[in-house]
Design a protein around this motif. Sequence first.
Motif, PDB file in Angstrom:
ATOM      1  N   GLY A 251      12.736  -3.411 -40.120  1.00  0.00           N
ATOM      2  CA  GLY A 251      12.031  -2.192 -40.503  1.00  0.00           C
ATOM      3  C   GLY A 251      10.675  -2.414 -41.142  1.00  0.00           C
ATOM      4  N   PRO A 252      10.579  -3.198 -42.219  1.00  0.00           N
ATOM      5  CA  PRO A 252       9.273  -3.411 -42.864  1.00  0.00           C
ATOM      6  C   PRO A 252       8.239  -4.083 -41.967  1.00  0.00           C
ATOM      7  CG  PRO A 252      11.080  -4.078 -44.315  1.00  0.00           C
ATOM      8  CD  PRO A 252      11.685  -3.815 -42.977  1.00  0.00           C
ATOM      9  N   ARG A 253       8.675  -4.775 -40.925  1.00  0.00           N
ATOM     10  CA  ARG A 253       7.750  -5.467 -40.011  1.00  0.00           C
ATOM     11  C   ARG A 253       7.397  -4.633 -38.785  1.00  0.00           C
ATOM     12  NH1 ARG A 253      11.111  -8.936 -42.486  1.00  0.00           N
ATOM     13  NH2 ARG A 253      10.267 -10.910 -43.262  1.00  0.00           N
ATOM     14  N   GLY A 254       7.942  -3.431 -38.682  1.00  0.00           N
ATOM     15  CA  GLY A 254       7.650  -2.574 -37.545  1.00  0.00           C
ATOM     16  C   GLY A 254       8.283  -3.026 -36.242  1.00  0.00           C
ATOM     17  N   LEU A 255       9.358  -3.783 -36.317  1.00  0.00           N
ATOM     18  CA  LEU A 255      10.002  -4.327 -35.125  1.00  0.00           C
ATOM     19  C   LEU A 255      11.329  -3.644 -34.796  1.00  0.00           C
ATOM     20  CD1 LEU A 255       9.409  -8.138 -35.800  1.00  0.00           C
ATOM     21  CD2 LEU A 255       8.166  -6.683 -34.193  1.00  0.00           C
TER      22      LEU A 255
END
Length: 357
Positions: A251-255
């Motif tokens: 989530g925090p990495r946009g993946l």
Amino acid sequence: MASSATLTLTHAPSSLLSQELGQCLSFRPTKPISFTSHKTFSLYPLVLQCCRERKSGNNWSDVHSPRNDPFVVSALAAEAEVAEDVEQEEGGLVDAAAGVASLPPKKPKKGKAALPLKRDRSRSKRFLEIQKLRETKKEYDLKTAISLLKQMASTKFTETAEAHFRLNIDPKYGDQMLRATVSLPKGTGQTVKVAVLTQGEKFDEAKSAGADLVGGEDLIQRIKEGFLEFDKLIATPDMMPKVASLGKILGPRGLMPNPKAGTVTTNIPQAIGEFKQGKVEYRVDKTGIVHLRFGKVDFTEEDLLINLLAAVKSVETNKPSGAKGVYWKSAHVCSSMGPSLRLNIREMLDYKLPANV
């Protein structure tokens, strides 16, 4: 100042002191007044003298004389109380200073908090030189902005062309959230590494479509152990219950796979082909700004213009239903390490490509 001053107190005689004191009292300092604190000072060594009006003349009595004058006794008692208060206050200041000294040192700041303030930052010589090519607060048309963007990309590596759109939306409301994808006709100029989470017959289908990584529960376990060597993660719907455990990592990495981003689908070959060819995902941040890349500065001006118009059209088409009033507030383009160029929004929205492009 203290040596030349005389403090005079007018005293109305009472029944207790009517025979002992006269009409006035006078304080005459024999030495300068010394301040022992920021709040209090000592009256000692002032000489308290009582003025007695008698027919024979004025007689003065000293505080240090052995007489037991009631006023002198009261003055000495007040002096003792002042001295005690001063000692207690000084003791409190010492204790407070010791407490301050015993506080642990502050932790060093990290991340953005450690950066210097904007007024304390200095620009490089390269940036100051290329900044002279633009006019501050001027709104440029698309062609001129793209041309200047290429001129101002002067670093040793190939910079990315970026677009930043400030929109009149507030993403904290569900009907004003903007998240979508756009397929850039001329690509992004980057090699995209695609990983696929699937199982069964889709496994071989993903491999034949050109996926760089294909796996199921084994790939999920590798991701939990820290493996993140991919740019896009595509998953089939039947794998999403198992992918849910990766939310805190991806989530925090946009993946994290998402249907709105086109990364949760049953048509694996089509999704892989689109991301390989230049499909870009974008979303509005908490301040209402969309950031996306639309190519590399070594693209031709026509290719950059085509990609930029595709991005503008996508943002306009996916306008949230809750957006009110003027949708576009401002639009800027820039290179990765260059200054931004403000675009004329009206001209940008009405621009049409030539027929031969």
